[in-house]
Design a protein around this motif. Structure first.
Motif, PDB file in Angstrom:
ATOM      1  N   UNK A   1     -24.130  20.206  14.436  1.00 27.68           N
ATOM      2  CA  UNK A   1     -25.356  19.607  14.144  1.00 27.68           C
ATOM      3  C   UNK A   1     -26.155  18.958  15.263  1.00 27.68           C
ATOM      4  N   UNK A   2     -27.257  19.224  15.484  1.00 28.27           N
ATOM      5  CA  UNK A   2     -28.060  18.676  16.626  1.00 28.27           C
ATOM      6  C   UNK A   2     -27.798  19.628  17.963  1.00 28.27           C
ATOM      7  N   UNK A   3     -27.208  20.652  17.800  1.00 27.53           N
ATOM      8  CA  UNK A   3     -27.098  21.426  19.020  1.00 27.53           C
ATOM      9  C   UNK A   3     -28.500  22.341  19.237  1.00 27.53           C
ATOM     10  N   UNK A   4     -29.049  22.545  18.260  1.00 23.68           N
ATOM     11  CA  UNK A   4     -30.459  23.498  18.189  1.00 23.68           C
ATOM     12  C   UNK A   4     -31.541  22.434  17.694  1.00 23.68           C
ATOM     13  N   UNK A   5     -32.514  22.370  18.375  1.00 23.25           N
ATOM     14  CA  UNK A   5     -33.591  21.818  18.080  1.00 23.25           C
ATOM     15  C   UNK A   5     -34.634  22.340  17.059  1.00 23.25           C
TER      16      UNK A   5
ATOM     17  N   UNK B   1     -21.936  25.455   8.698  1.00 21.51           N
ATOM     18  CA  UNK B   1     -22.523  25.202   7.443  1.00 21.51           C
ATOM     19  C   UNK B   1     -23.349  23.960   7.666  1.00 21.51           C
ATOM     20  N   UNK B   2     -23.210  23.161   8.341  1.00 20.37           N
ATOM     21  CA  UNK B   2     -24.046  22.155   8.722  1.00 20.37           C
ATOM     22  C   UNK B   2     -25.252  22.402   9.705  1.00 20.37           C
ATOM     23  N   UNK B   3     -25.150  23.405  10.450  1.00 16.78           N
ATOM     24  CA  UNK B   3     -26.210  23.768  11.232  1.00 16.78           C
ATOM     25  C   UNK B   3     -27.275  24.449  10.271  1.00 16.78           C
ATOM     26  N   UNK B   4     -26.696  25.311   9.418  1.00 17.69           N
ATOM     27  CA  UNK B   4     -27.520  26.006   8.499  1.00 17.69           C
ATOM     28  C   UNK B   4     -28.337  25.000   7.703  1.00 17.69           C
ATOM     29  N   UNK B   5     -27.621  23.967   7.106  1.00 18.76           N
ATOM     30  CA  UNK B   5     -28.287  23.065   6.255  1.00 18.76           C
ATOM     31  C   UNK B   5     -29.317  22.383   6.979  1.00 18.76           C
ATOM     32  N   UNK B   6     -29.038  22.053   7.936  1.00 14.53           N
ATOM     33  CA  UNK B   6     -30.027  21.082   8.948  1.00 14.53           C
ATOM     34  C   UNK B   6     -31.229  22.033   9.278  1.00 14.53           C
ATOM     35  N   UNK B   7     -30.929  23.253   9.761  1.00 17.88           N
ATOM     36  CA  UNK B   7     -32.192  24.062   9.663  1.00 17.88           C
ATOM     37  C   UNK B   7     -33.250  24.281   8.314  1.00 17.88           C
ATOM     38  N   UNK B   8     -32.620  24.539   7.383  1.00 17.21           N
ATOM     39  CA  UNK B   8     -33.036  24.615   5.804  1.00 17.21           C
ATOM     40  C   UNK B   8     -34.034  23.412   5.895  1.00 17.21           C
ATOM     41  N   UNK B   9     -33.211  22.246   6.006  1.00 19.02           N
ATOM     42  CA  UNK B   9     -33.856  20.910   5.573  1.00 19.02           C
ATOM     43  C   UNK B   9     -35.388  20.702   6.336  1.00 19.02           C
ATOM     44  N   UNK B  10     -35.058  21.074   7.756  1.00 14.90           N
ATOM     45  CA  UNK B  10     -36.088  20.982   8.499  1.00 14.90           C
ATOM     46  C   UNK B  10     -37.327  22.037   8.309  1.00 14.90           C
ATOM     47  N   UNK B  11     -36.928  23.284   7.754  1.00 17.35           N
ATOM     48  CA  UNK B  11     -37.959  24.240   7.343  1.00 17.35           C
ATOM     49  C   UNK B  11     -38.545  23.645   6.067  1.00 17.35           C
ATOM     50  N   UNK B  12     -37.880  23.088   5.311  1.00 18.09           N
ATOM     51  CA  UNK B  12     -38.348  22.585   3.915  1.00 18.09           C
ATOM     52  C   UNK B  12     -39.491  21.242   4.385  1.00 18.09           C
ATOM     53  N   UNK B  13     -38.969  20.544   5.402  1.00 16.42           N
ATOM     54  CA  UNK B  13     -39.968  19.356   5.638  1.00 16.42           C
ATOM     55  C   UNK B  13     -41.257  19.897   6.210  1.00 16.42           C
ATOM     56  N   UNK B  14     -41.300  20.926   6.844  1.00 14.50           N
ATOM     57  CA  UNK B  14     -42.539  21.502   7.401  1.00 14.50           C
ATOM     58  C   UNK B  14     -43.013  22.751   6.593  1.00 14.50           C
ATOM     59  N   UNK B  15     -42.829  22.745   5.658  1.00 11.71           N
ATOM     60  CA  UNK B  15     -43.457  23.642   4.544  1.00 11.71           C
ATOM     61  C   UNK B  15     -43.422  25.205   4.759  1.00 11.71           C
ATOM     62  N   UNK B  16     -42.365  25.348   5.507  1.00  7.72           N
ATOM     63  CA  UNK B  16     -41.713  26.900   5.739  1.00  7.72           C
ATOM     64  C   UNK B  16     -41.327  27.713   4.806  1.00  7.72           C
TER      65      UNK B  16
END
Length: 342
Positions: free
Chosen positions: A117-121, A146-161
């Motif tokens: 987690x955190x390696x991708x902005x 798995x953590x990086x995937x979940x991190x991406x999905x959570x950010x996408x959800x926050x941004x309404x993507x």
């Protein structure tokens, strides 16, 4: 500039013996790059979409060769990060007549399995993004992935993507002590579009979908049974606006029957069955299906029947193309699709 589609996952080097030789025989190997989310990205780029593929690659000549391969199809690579020591491999034994295909993975300690987690902005990555696509394969290879995937999905959800999920269960990849259902279900529940085979849908929901046992193109798909299944599945995946099952029955190594169903807006959509009696390469057929669906969904909106017809035609065409990537154009897919609608 068209809004971006972003996909995230591992790309690997696929090693295959020529002439359908077994892994244990011969001396020559043919190498091709591929991986579920990269396959989706290439298909979308072939359709003319603005797509960015995100992964982690080793900073060496193999990583460079991989970048060159996906860039030549006009896939964006601006948000790929570098690190780790190696690119994952898999050795593929092609099926022949009565002999099934076989895969041996060599991806331990690959660049993506050691991601954290955190390696991708993700906030930067998702600038001007309309849709994000992930698959269960990334969550299978390591806790960090798995953590990086979940991190991406959570950010996408926050941004309404809009979030697209390919369940993509590979039982022999889950080796880090976590159960696939327990990891994938919470992430899938954040997704607007969920895609998978019947077995994958059973894994996620715990409910068995109807059988698909077609041996001819006139096989009757039990629409009522699928509709009942999806109504139950909707209670488990309440955010999913579009739920898609890819259907395939393999009669032999070279003879497959393909179809699919979509449940959207409280209604089931079915389509024809393709009888493919000269399969050249079945790898990436599901990736071709979901990529075509995402393209059609963005182009045709809620014309669910047209989206399904386009997706299945693209999936059928992939069986005629060697390698993991579906190199069909939108025009070629529409030609096949429309030829059977008239």
């Amino acid at each position: 500039m068209k809004e971006k589609i972003v996909t995230f996952g591992e790309i690997m080097l696929r090693m295959t013996r020529p002439n359908k030789e077994r892994i244990i025989q011969g001396s020559a190997w043919k190498g091709l790059f591929g991986g579920s989310e990269a396959n989706v990205a290439v298909s979308l780029a072939m359709f003319g979409d603005n797509v960015e593929y995100v992964t982690r690659l080793p900073n060496n000549k193999i990583g460079m060769a991989c970048l060159n391969e996906i860039r030549k199809y006009n896939v964006g690579t601006d948000y790929i990060v570098h690190g780790g020591d190696r690119l994952g491999l898999y050795y593929y034994e092609e099926s022949a007549a009565l002999r099934s295909s076989s895969i041996v993975y060599d991806r331990e300690d690959s660049s993506i399995t050691t991601i954290k987690s955190g390696m991708i902005d993700w906030k930067k990555t998702f600038s001007e993004t309309r849709l994000f696509h992930w698959s269960g394969i990334s969550s299978a290879v390591s806790q960090g992935a798995a953590d990086a995937t979940n991190e991406a999905v959570e950010e996408a959800e926050r941004e309404g993507i809009t979030i697209s999920c390919d369940i993509n269960h590979r039982a022999n990849l889950w080796k880090y002590g976590k159960d696939a259902h327990d990891v994938l279900l919470p992430i899938a529940q954040k997704s607007d579009i969920v895609f998978g085979t019947a077995d994958e849908w059973k894994l996620i929901t715990g409910i068995t979908p109807p059988d698909f046992k077609a041996t001819t193109p006139d096989y009757p798909i039990d629409g009522a049974a699928y509709e009942e299944y999806f109504r139950k599945a909707s209670k488990i995946l309440p955010k999913a606006k579009k739920m898609i099952v890819a259907l395939r029955n393999t009669l032999s190594a070279n003879h497959h029957l393909l179809s699919g169903v979509i449940f959207a807006d409280g209604k089931l959509y079915t389509t024809r069955i393709y009888d493919i009696d000269d399969v050249l390469d079945p790898m990436g057929v599901g990736d071709a299906f979901i990529a075509a669906y995402l393209h059609a969904h963005l182009k045709y909106g809620d014309d669910n029947q047209r989206c399904l017809n386009f997706s299945l035609a693209a999936s059928a065409l992939k069986n005629t193309i060697l390698g993991d990537f579906n190199l069909s154009t939108e025009q070629e897919v529409e030609y096949l699709m429309n030829g059977f609608e008239e």
